[in-house]
Scaffold this active site. Structure first.
Site, short mmCIF file in Angstrom:
data_model
loop_
_atom_site.label_atom_id
_atom_site.label_comp_id
_atom_site.label_asym_id
_atom_site.label_seq_id
_atom_site.Cartn_x
_atom_site.Cartn_y
_atom_site.Cartn_z
N LYS A 177 -25.11 5.54 25.12
CA LYS A 177 -24.28 5.81 25.96
C LYS A 177 -24.86 6.75 27.29
O LYS A 177 -24.80 6.55 28.37
CB LYS A 177 -23.04 6.44 25.39
CG LYS A 177 -22.24 5.25 24.61
CD LYS A 177 -21.01 5.81 23.89
CE LYS A 177 -20.52 4.85 23.08
NZ LYS A 177 -19.29 5.17 22.05
N GLN A 235 -16.72 10.51 19.92
CA GLN A 235 -17.36 9.52 19.15
C GLN A 235 -16.69 9.42 17.64
O GLN A 235 -16.59 10.28 17.27
CB GLN A 235 -18.98 9.81 18.98
CG GLN A 235 -19.73 8.49 18.43
CD GLN A 235 -19.57 7.18 19.09
OE1 GLN A 235 -19.90 7.19 20.26
NE2 GLN A 235 -19.33 6.16 18.30
N ASP A 244 -12.38 5.42 26.83
CA ASP A 244 -12.46 4.58 25.87
C ASP A 244 -11.11 3.68 25.83
O ASP A 244 -10.99 2.84 25.13
CB ASP A 244 -12.51 5.50 24.79
CG ASP A 244 -13.92 5.51 24.04
OD1 ASP A 244 -14.71 4.54 24.58
OD2 ASP A 244 -14.10 6.37 23.43
#
Ligand code: NAP
Length: 291
Positions: free
Chosen positions: A52, A96, A119
């Site tokens: 990412k 994460q 997200d």
């Protein structure tokens, strides 16, 4: 059979973003800034976060990686999120997953400012997705929709079977495929670990999205001729012949399923790169909305 090449489609999205970001920079406008929090040092999580951060560099975004010890308290993690929420330079925040067991995923997700939740896991954004309102769509299902769009896969009126009902993949995928959009307008069946006759459902599917995390679960005898197969699964399996000591396996037995279907995503190189491209798009969108 044709390959749904996620690397190629993701590159096209990133190339376009790179141009858009460069022109913003030339005009003196703010460039997007993504902050990622990594708790502990899980091997797979390290790999995903690194990918990412690399993608941010590629498209010209700023990125900040915050590494926290595996034994950090939940309170300290929530404080770190609060700092990012109130930092006007940060457009997107991701934590994460998975998190260590002593930390509540739910509390952490709810603590992220919904306007920076790139997200798309915050309940406010999930609610908007269900209502068909503009929002941050979770990156993996969003990436799959972008892949279907890139390859102009006809979805209208098709029967899609989604195997897996997690909040981050299966459930939002079923919402997107059934929405009145293009791609979309599918009739969707969602299967899970309590579905007693998965094979029967899969055999009726024009499109299968396999997102259960069980390597090679979908076999040729479960697939109708000409079906479109989207393999979301990524499982590390031991492989002494590889330098890393492992290889990645999808949820679909690729070699036997591929000859039967019209389109299929490989693992790796299918859904994975699209997830990252979708995250970049969400971060860009967040920056545009705020500036
Ligand atoms: P998850 O949270 O573990 O959810 C798995 C889902 O599959 C659950 O709904 C579970 O049902 C269902 N399931 C498990 N065993 C099953 C079985 N035998 N038959 C039918 N359904 C079954 O996993 P996830 O986060 O959604 O991820 C799924 C896979 O995708 C994993 O391999 C993950 O690594 C991968 N992934 C890839 C990407 C990418 O970018 N390519 C992104 C995210 C995830 P219940 O609800 O009944 O337990």
């Amino acid at each position: 059979m044709q390959i749904l090449d996620g690397k190629k489609a993701a590159q096209a999205i990133k190339d376009k973003l790179k141009i858009d970001v460069a022109s913003r920079a030339v005009e003196g406008k703010k460039v997007p800034h993504l902050a990622a929090i990594l708790v502990g040092s899980n091997g797979a999580s390290e790999t995903y976060v690194a990918a990412k951060v690399k993608a941010c560099e590629e498209v010209g975004f700023k990125s900040t990686l915050i590494r926290l010890e595996a034994d950090i308290s939940e309170m300290k993690l929530l404080d770190a999120i609060h700092d990012l929420n109130t930092n006007p330079d940060i457009d997107g925040i991701l934590v994460q997953l998975p998190l260590p067991k002593h930390i509540s995923d739910e509390k952490v997700i709810n603590a992220i400012d919904a306007d920076k939740d790139v997200d798309g896991f915050h309940p406010e954004n999930v609610g908007k997705l269900l209502q068909g309102l503009p929002t941050f769509v979770p990156a993996t299902p969003h990436g799959i929709m972008l892949l279907l769009e890139y390859y102009k896969i006809e979805t209208k009126g098709k029967h899609a079977v989604v195997v897996g009902r997690s909040n981050i993949v299966g459930r939002p995928m079923s919402v997107l495929l059934s929405s009145n959009t293009n791609p979309g307008n599918c009739t969707v069946t969602i299967c899970h670990s309590h579905t007693s006759n998965i094979k029967e459902f899969c055999l009726q599917a024009d499109i299968i999205v396999a997102a259960l995390g069980k390597p090679e679960f979908i076999t040729a005898d479960m697939v109708k001729e000409g079906a479109v197969i989207i393999d979301v699964g990524i499982t590390r399996t031991e492989d002494a012949t590889k330098k890393s000591g492992y290889k990645l396996k999808g949820d679909v037995a690729f070699d036997e399923v591929a000859p039967k279907c019209s389109w299929i995503t490989p693992v790796p190189g299918g859904v994975g790169p699209m997830t990252i491209a979708a995250l970049m798009k969400n971060t860009y969108r967040s920056c545009m909305q705020k500036n």
